[in-house]
Design an enzyme around this catalytic site. Structure first.
Site, PDB file in Angstrom:
ATOM      1  N   CYS A 132       0.849  -1.200   0.000  1.00 51.29           N
ATOM      2  CA  CYS A 132       0.000   0.000   0.000  1.00 51.29           C
ATOM      3  C   CYS A 132       0.886   1.252   0.000  1.00 51.29           C
ATOM      4  O   CYS A 132       1.582   1.514  -0.976  1.00 51.29           O
ATOM      5  CB  CYS A 132      -0.938  -0.085   1.204  1.00 51.29           C
ATOM      6  SG  CYS A 132      -2.112   1.252   1.402  1.00 51.29           S
ATOM      7  N   ASP A 179      -9.623  -4.074  -6.389  1.00 45.96           N
ATOM      8  CA  ASP A 179      -9.067  -3.047  -5.501  1.00 45.96           C
ATOM      9  C   ASP A 179      -9.818  -1.729  -5.709  1.00 45.96           C
ATOM     10  O   ASP A 179      -9.795  -1.162  -6.791  1.00 45.96           O
ATOM     11  CB  ASP A 179      -7.580  -2.869  -5.815  1.00 45.96           C
ATOM     12  CG  ASP A 179      -6.845  -2.052  -4.772  1.00 45.96           C
ATOM     13  OD1 ASP A 179      -7.445  -1.096  -4.240  1.00 45.96           O
ATOM     14  OD2 ASP A 179      -5.673  -2.359  -4.499  1.00 45.96           O
ATOM     15  N   HIS A 212      -7.885  -4.698  -2.037  1.00 47.29           N
ATOM     16  CA  HIS A 212      -6.680  -4.026  -1.550  1.00 47.29           C
ATOM     17  C   HIS A 212      -6.174  -4.698  -0.267  1.00 47.29           C
ATOM     18  O   HIS A 212      -6.949  -4.976   0.646  1.00 47.29           O
ATOM     19  CB  HIS A 212      -7.018  -2.559  -1.269  1.00 47.29           C
ATOM     20  CG  HIS A 212      -5.817  -1.704  -1.057  1.00 47.29           C
ATOM     21  ND1 HIS A 212      -4.973  -1.336  -2.089  1.00 47.29           N
ATOM     22  CD2 HIS A 212      -5.299  -1.130   0.053  1.00 47.29           C
ATOM     23  CE1 HIS A 212      -4.010  -0.576  -1.612  1.00 47.29           C
ATOM     24  NE2 HIS A 212      -4.172  -0.444  -0.308  1.00 47.29           N
TER      25      HIS A 212
END
Length: 245
Positions: A132, A179, A212
């Site tokens: 991330c 995502d 994600h």
């Protein structure tokens, strides 16, 4: 970190009740979690945390996984003592929070960690992985730092590096198909730009149905439908490091 419609819908994911096998050390001005394999090695991997910080058990779990594969793993506090994001924080304040935690401004800390690995651990080859926020940091380092051998960017936000694609080192990009933070159009554009500009090995891989954070924030034991992709992502990450370190 997010697309414009949602400031950052980052979910901390499944709770890992995990203490870690390594230890916390002080490396000049930063704290770091370090784990070493039983047998000596001259290879190390820097693990760059997400917005939830260097003490997230999920991230330490992955660091220890690297150690079981023969690497020294080090996860420094790249927020340098500033508070990590908490799930209870107000997302409306996220952009302000992020201003003092720029994934493109970690070079000083990386230099300190590289010196520690060389001088204190006898390391000769160093790779980097990041999740991330940390995935974006990996992209930055792969464009800039000559001392690293390879990198794996896991769902690193791409739009901040939209105009830079001349990677210095082999880089593997992991994305989830579902995502919410990184639209597939951005991934497609990244692939096109890399194809046009990149002179080193790279791979962009999209994992079906994954959201994600799936590689480090989902527990495979309570997500049976996602388990094959969680395990595949972790295996692909290790294989890439093995290939280039």
């Amino acid at each position: 970190m997010a697309n414009e419609s949602r400031p950052c819908p980052c979910d901390i994911g499944d709770r890992f009740d995990y203490g870690g096998r390594g230890q916390e050390v002080q490396v000049e001005h930063i704290k770091a979690y370090v784990c070493k394999p039983p047998a000596g090695t001259d290879k190390a991997v820097i693990v760059i945390h997400d917005i939830f910080g260097w003490q997230l058990p999920n991230t330490r779990y992955i660091a220890d996984m690297l150690t079981t594969n023969g690497y020294i793993a080090i996860c420094p506090d790249f927020f340098v003592g500033q508070e990590a994001w908490k799930p209870s924080n107000d997302w409306a304040s996220f952009d302000d929070w992020l201003k003092t935690r720029d994934a493109g401004k970690i070079d000083k800390e990386v230099d300190v960690v590289l010196k520690y690995l060389k001088d204190q651990c006898g390391v000769k080859k160093v790779g980097v992985i990041g999740f991330c926020w940390g995935g974006a940091a990996v992209q930055h380092l792969m464009l800039k730092n000559p001392h690293l051998k390879t990198g794996v960017s896991l769902y690193g936000v791409i739009r901040r590096f939209a105009d830079k694609h001349s990677l210095l080192h082999p880089t593997f990009f992991i994305f989830g198909e579902k995502d919410d933070i990184i639209p597939l159009e951005q991934v497609t554009l990244l692939e096109q730009k890399l194809k046009q500009n990149c002179k080193v090995d790279y791979e962009v891989k999209i994992y079906p149905g994954q959201t994600h954070g799936f590689v480090h924030r989902k527990r495979e034991d309570i997500n049976p439908q996602d388990r094959p992709y969680i395990e595949e992502g972790r295996k692909d990450m290790i294989n890439w490091l093995n290939k280039y370190l």
